[in-house]
Design a protein around this motif. Structure first.
Motif, PDB file in Angstrom:
ATOM      1  N   ASP A  71      -1.507 113.632 145.061  1.00  0.00           N
ATOM      2  CA  ASP A  71      -1.099 114.282 143.820  1.00  0.00           C
ATOM      3  C   ASP A  71       0.413 114.346 143.685  1.00  0.00           C
ATOM      4  O   ASP A  71       0.950 114.281 142.566  1.00  0.00           O
ATOM      5  CB  ASP A  71      -1.702 115.686 143.728  1.00  0.00           C
ATOM      6  N   ARG A  72       1.124 114.467 144.804  1.00  0.00           N
ATOM      7  CA  ARG A  72       2.593 114.437 144.731  1.00  0.00           C
ATOM      8  C   ARG A  72       3.068 113.088 144.200  1.00  0.00           C
ATOM      9  O   ARG A  72       3.991 113.031 143.384  1.00  0.00           O
ATOM     10  CB  ARG A  72       3.214 114.729 146.103  1.00  0.00           C
ATOM     11  N   HIS A  73       2.453 112.011 144.663  1.00  0.00           N
ATOM     12  CA  HIS A  73       2.806 110.680 144.149  1.00  0.00           C
ATOM     13  C   HIS A  73       2.467 110.576 142.662  1.00  0.00           C
ATOM     14  O   HIS A  73       3.217 109.978 141.880  1.00  0.00           O
ATOM     15  CB  HIS A  73       2.079 109.592 144.934  1.00  0.00           C
ATOM     16  N   LEU A  74       1.337 111.166 142.269  1.00  0.00           N
ATOM     17  CA  LEU A  74       0.923 111.129 140.874  1.00  0.00           C
ATOM     18  C   LEU A  74       1.935 111.855 139.987  1.00  0.00           C
ATOM     19  O   LEU A  74       2.310 111.364 138.916  1.00  0.00           O
ATOM     20  CB  LEU A  74      -0.455 111.786 140.745  1.00  0.00           C
ATOM     21  N   VAL A  75       2.416 113.019 140.445  1.00  0.00           N
ATOM     22  CA  VAL A  75       3.418 113.770 139.697  1.00  0.00           C
ATOM     23  C   VAL A  75       4.710 112.975 139.595  1.00  0.00           C
ATOM     24  O   VAL A  75       5.318 112.877 138.513  1.00  0.00           O
ATOM     25  CB  VAL A  75       3.670 115.145 140.350  1.00  0.00           C
ATOM     26  N   HIS A  76       5.141 112.404 140.707  1.00  0.00           N
ATOM     27  CA  HIS A  76       6.386 111.625 140.696  1.00  0.00           C
ATOM     28  C   HIS A  76       6.296 110.473 139.699  1.00  0.00           C
ATOM     29  O   HIS A  76       7.205 110.258 138.884  1.00  0.00           O
ATOM     30  CB  HIS A  76       6.671 111.085 142.094  1.00  0.00           C
ATOM     31  N   ASP A  77       5.186 109.747 139.732  1.00  0.00           N
ATOM     32  CA  ASP A  77       5.036 108.598 138.834  1.00  0.00           C
ATOM     33  C   ASP A  77       4.987 109.044 137.370  1.00  0.00           C
ATOM     34  O   ASP A  77       5.552 108.378 136.486  1.00  0.00           O
ATOM     35  CB  ASP A  77       3.768 107.819 139.185  1.00  0.00           C
ATOM     36  N   ALA A  78       4.332 110.166 137.107  1.00  0.00           N
ATOM     37  CA  ALA A  78       4.261 110.662 135.727  1.00  0.00           C
ATOM     38  C   ALA A  78       5.639 111.079 135.235  1.00  0.00           C
ATOM     39  O   ALA A  78       6.014 110.788 134.087  1.00  0.00           O
ATOM     40  CB  ALA A  78       3.288 111.838 135.644  1.00  0.00           C
ATOM     41  N   MET A  79       6.401 111.749 136.082  1.00  0.00           N
ATOM     42  CA  MET A  79       7.743 112.168 135.673  1.00  0.00           C
ATOM     43  C   MET A  79       8.631 110.948 135.409  1.00  0.00           C
ATOM     44  O   MET A  79       9.424 110.947 134.466  1.00  0.00           O
ATOM     45  CB  MET A  79       8.372 113.065 136.744  1.00  0.00           C
ATOM     46  N   ARG A  80       8.501 109.923 136.217  1.00  0.00           N
ATOM     47  CA  ARG A  80       9.280 108.705 135.982  1.00  0.00           C
ATOM     48  C   ARG A  80       8.860 108.034 134.670  1.00  0.00           C
ATOM     49  O   ARG A  80       9.683 107.400 134.002  1.00  0.00           O
ATOM     50  CB  ARG A  80       9.092 107.718 137.141  1.00  0.00           C
ATOM     51  N   ALA A  81       7.604 108.186 134.293  1.00  0.00           N
ATOM     52  CA  ALA A  81       7.130 107.573 133.052  1.00  0.00           C
ATOM     53  C   ALA A  81       7.771 108.198 131.823  1.00  0.00           C
ATOM     54  O   ALA A  81       7.805 107.569 130.761  1.00  0.00           O
ATOM     55  CB  ALA A  81       5.609 107.698 132.963  1.00  0.00           C
ATOM     56  N   PHE A  82       8.287 109.435 131.962  1.00  0.00           N
ATOM     57  CA  PHE A  82       8.927 110.103 130.827  1.00  0.00           C
ATOM     58  C   PHE A  82      10.432 109.840 130.756  1.00  0.00           C
ATOM     59  O   PHE A  82      11.124 110.452 129.946  1.00  0.00           O
ATOM     60  CB  PHE A  82       8.663 111.610 130.896  1.00  0.00           C
ATOM     61  N   MET A  83      10.943 108.944 131.580  1.00  0.00           N
ATOM     62  CA  MET A  83      12.353 108.591 131.500  1.00  0.00           C
ATOM     63  C   MET A  83      12.655 107.891 130.168  1.00  0.00           C
ATOM     64  O   MET A  83      11.785 107.233 129.606  1.00  0.00           O
ATOM     65  CB  MET A  83      12.719 107.672 132.665  1.00  0.00           C
ATOM     66  N   PRO A  84      13.885 108.025 129.669  1.00  0.00           N
ATOM     67  CA  PRO A  84      15.010 108.761 130.269  1.00  0.00           C
ATOM     68  C   PRO A  84      14.938 110.261 129.984  1.00  0.00           C
ATOM     69  O   PRO A  84      14.558 110.668 128.889  1.00  0.00           O
ATOM     70  CB  PRO A  84      16.228 108.140 129.582  1.00  0.00           C
ATOM     71  N   TRP A  85      15.295 111.067 130.979  1.00  0.00           N
ATOM     72  CA  TRP A  85      15.334 112.517 130.842  1.00  0.00           C
ATOM     73  C   TRP A  85      16.713 112.917 130.322  1.00  0.00           C
ATOM     74  O   TRP A  85      17.722 112.692 130.977  1.00  0.00           O
ATOM     75  CB  TRP A  85      15.072 113.192 132.186  1.00  0.00           C
ATOM     76  N   ARG A  86      16.728 113.538 129.153  1.00  0.00           N
ATOM     77  CA  ARG A  86      17.993 113.932 128.527  1.00  0.00           C
ATOM     78  C   ARG A  86      18.400 115.360 128.886  1.00  0.00           C
ATOM     79  O   ARG A  86      19.580 115.645 129.063  1.00  0.00           O
ATOM     80  CB  ARG A  86      17.881 113.804 127.001  1.00  0.00           C
ATOM     81  N   LYS A  87      17.413 116.287 128.942  1.00  0.00           N
ATOM     82  CA  LYS A  87      17.714 117.701 129.205  1.00  0.00           C
ATOM     83  C   LYS A  87      17.139 118.097 130.556  1.00  0.00           C
ATOM     84  O   LYS A  87      16.067 117.654 130.947  1.00  0.00           O
ATOM     85  CB  LYS A  87      17.117 118.600 128.114  1.00  0.00           C
ATOM     86  N   GLY A  88      17.811 118.991 131.238  1.00  0.00           N
ATOM     87  CA  GLY A  88      17.347 119.450 132.539  1.00  0.00           C
ATOM     88  C   GLY A  88      18.450 120.212 133.248  1.00  0.00           C
ATOM     89  O   GLY A  88      19.420 120.653 132.611  1.00  0.00           O
ATOM     90  N   PRO A  89      18.285 120.452 134.533  1.00  0.00           N
ATOM     91  CA  PRO A  89      17.350 119.823 135.483  1.00  0.00           C
ATOM     92  C   PRO A  89      15.995 120.527 135.548  1.00  0.00           C
ATOM     93  O   PRO A  89      15.839 121.660 135.123  1.00  0.00           O
ATOM     94  CB  PRO A  89      18.097 119.946 136.806  1.00  0.00           C
ATOM     95  N   PHE A  90      15.031 119.805 136.138  1.00  0.00           N
ATOM     96  CA  PHE A  90      13.707 120.325 136.438  1.00  0.00           C
ATOM     97  C   PHE A  90      13.390 120.052 137.908  1.00  0.00           C
ATOM     98  O   PHE A  90      13.891 119.093 138.498  1.00  0.00           O
ATOM     99  CB  PHE A  90      12.633 119.644 135.584  1.00  0.00           C
ATOM    100  N   ASP A  91      12.545 120.905 138.453  1.00  0.00           N
ATOM    101  CA  ASP A  91      11.960 120.683 139.780  1.00  0.00           C
ATOM    102  C   ASP A  91      10.464 120.854 139.606  1.00  0.00           C
ATOM    103  O   ASP A  91       9.976 121.967 139.387  1.00  0.00           O
ATOM    104  CB  ASP A  91      12.514 121.698 140.778  1.00  0.00           C
TER     105      ASP A  91
END
Length: 320
Positions: A71-91
Motif C-alpha cells: 500500500d505504501r508503493h500504491l500511495v507513492h505511485d498515486a501521488m506521482r500520478a498527480f504531478m506536477p504538484w503546485r501547492k504544498g508541502p504534503f506528507d
C-alpha cells in the motif's frame, strides 16, 4: 458523504445539482484524459489515515507505519500520478511531497489577518489541491467549499480528502465564473492567485461580493507590480511567460477595485517580493518555475521586460 448545500439556504441548489450530475457523467467516460487522474483516486479508496496533522507546514495525512509495503508503493505511485504538484508541502503516509510553492509561507503571512473561522461557511476559489483548505481545519470552520476547474487538482484534492477523512471539506469542479450560483452564501472567501488571470477583475469582485453574507470577509492575494499609483499593467502577450495573465495591478489599484465594487474596511496587510526560495522546481514539479520567468541579467524584470512581481495581501469586508 455530507451535503454542504444543506447549510447554504440561498444557493441555487437546482443549478448546482444539475451541474454536478453533468460533471459526473462527463467524468465517467473512459477516455485517457479522465482515467489519468480518476484511476489513482480510485486505487486508494480502501485506505484512510489513522493520524492527521493540519497545523504544521506540511499537511500530514497518515504515517508510513500504518500501511503495508504494497500500500505504501500504491500511495507513492498515486501521488506521482498527480504531478506536477503546485501547492504544498504534503506528507502522505510518509511520502514527502515538496511542491513548487512553499505554501506555508503564504499561509503564515495571512494568519495575522485571518478572520475567526469557527463555525463559518468558507469558500476557497481556485483551491488547487486544497492545501489551504486543510490548513483551515484547526480553526474549526463549519465547512469549506473549494471551487477548482482543473481535473488534475480536483482529483488530487478528492484523494487527499478521502485519505484524511476531512468531512468539513468539499469541492466542486467549477471556477470563479460559477460563483453567481452561490448568492449570499459565504462568511469568508479566499481568493488567492486568481484575479490577474481574469479578463474582467472588477466584474469578478462584484460577483464575489454578491456571494458573501453581510459583514463577510474576503482575503485576497495577488501578483502585483511595484508602485504607489493605482494603476495596472496589461501585458502585450505574456507576463512572466504566462499567456493567461491580464491585469497586474499595484496594491493601491487592488484596493480601489475592492472599494469600487462595494467592499469596505479594505486593508493592505502584506506586500513582499517574490523569490525562488518560495516558488521553485522540485522533484514533484520539474517544469519551469520562478527563476525561469525573470530576465537572467536583471532579476527586477521579467523575461518580457516588465517589473518583476510582488505578492500583496488585502482583507476586505462585505457590506452589512
Amino acid at each position: 458523504m455530507r451535503e454542504y448545500l444543506d447549510l447554504l439556504k440561498t444557493a441555487d441548489k437546482d443549478a448546482i445539482l444539475t451541474r454536478r450530475a453533468e460533471t459526473a457523467n462527463r467524468l465517467a467516460q473512459t477516455k485517457k484524459g479522465f482515467l489519468r487522474f480518476r484511476e489513482p483516486y480510485e486505487a486508494l479508496h480502501h485506505l484512510q489515515a489513522q493520524f492527521t496533522d493540519f497545523s504544521k507546514d506540511a499537511v500530514t495525512i497518515g504515517r508510513g507505519t500504518e500501511l503495508s509495503e504494497a500500500d505504501r508503493h500504491l500511495v507513492h505511485d498515486a501521488m506521482r500520478a498527480f504531478m506536477p504538484w503546485r501547492k504544498g508541502p504534503f506528507d502522505v503516509f510518509g511520502v514527502e511531497i515538496d511542491a513548487e510553492w512553499q505554501s506555508w509561507r503564504k499561509w503564515n503571512r495571512l494568519l495575522p489577518a485571518l478572520p475567526d473561522l469557527t463555525g463559518k461557511v468558507v469558500a476557497d476559489i481556485g483551491c488547487n489541491n486544497g492545501y489551504y483548505m486543510f490548513r483551515m481545519l484547526p480553526h474549526k470552520p463549519r465547512c469549506v467549499v473549494g471551487l477548482e476547474p482543473f481535473l488534475q487538482h480536483y482529483y488530487c484534492f478528492k484523494t487527499l480528502r478521502h485519505l484524511a477523512g476531512a468531512e468539513e471539506l468539499f469541492i466542486e469542479l467549477m471556477g470563479v465564473e460559477d460563483i453567481p450560483l452561490f448568492p449570499s452564501c459565504f462568511d469568508v472567501v479566499f481568493l488567492m492567485g486568481i484575479i490577474y488571470h481574469r479578463i474582467s477583475p472588477v466584474e469578478m469582485l462584484r460577483e464575489i461580493r454578491a456571494a458573501m453574507r453581510p459583514g463577510g470577509v474576503l482575503i485576497l492575494e495577488s501578483q502585483a507590480i511595484p508602485g504607489e499609483n493605482p494603476v495596472a499593467l496589461f501585458p502585450e502577450a505574456r507576463y512572466a511567460k504566462v499567456p493567461g495573465t491580464y491585469f497586474v495591478p499595484t496594491a493601491s489599484c487592488l484596493r480601489n477595485w475592492l472599494l469600487r465594487t462595494g467592499f469596505g474596511e479594505v486593508e493592505i496587510f502584506c506586500s513582499h517580493p517574490m523569490s525562488s526560495e518560495e516558488q521553485r522546481k522540485t522533484a514533484w514539479m520539474a517544469f519551469e518555475s520562478y527563476e525561469d520567468f525573470l530576465d537572467p541579467h536583471n532579476p527586477n524584470l521579467t523575461v518580457e521586460g516588465y517589473p518583476a512581481p510582488l505578492r500583496v495581501f488585502l482583507r476586505a469586508t462585505a457590506p452589512s
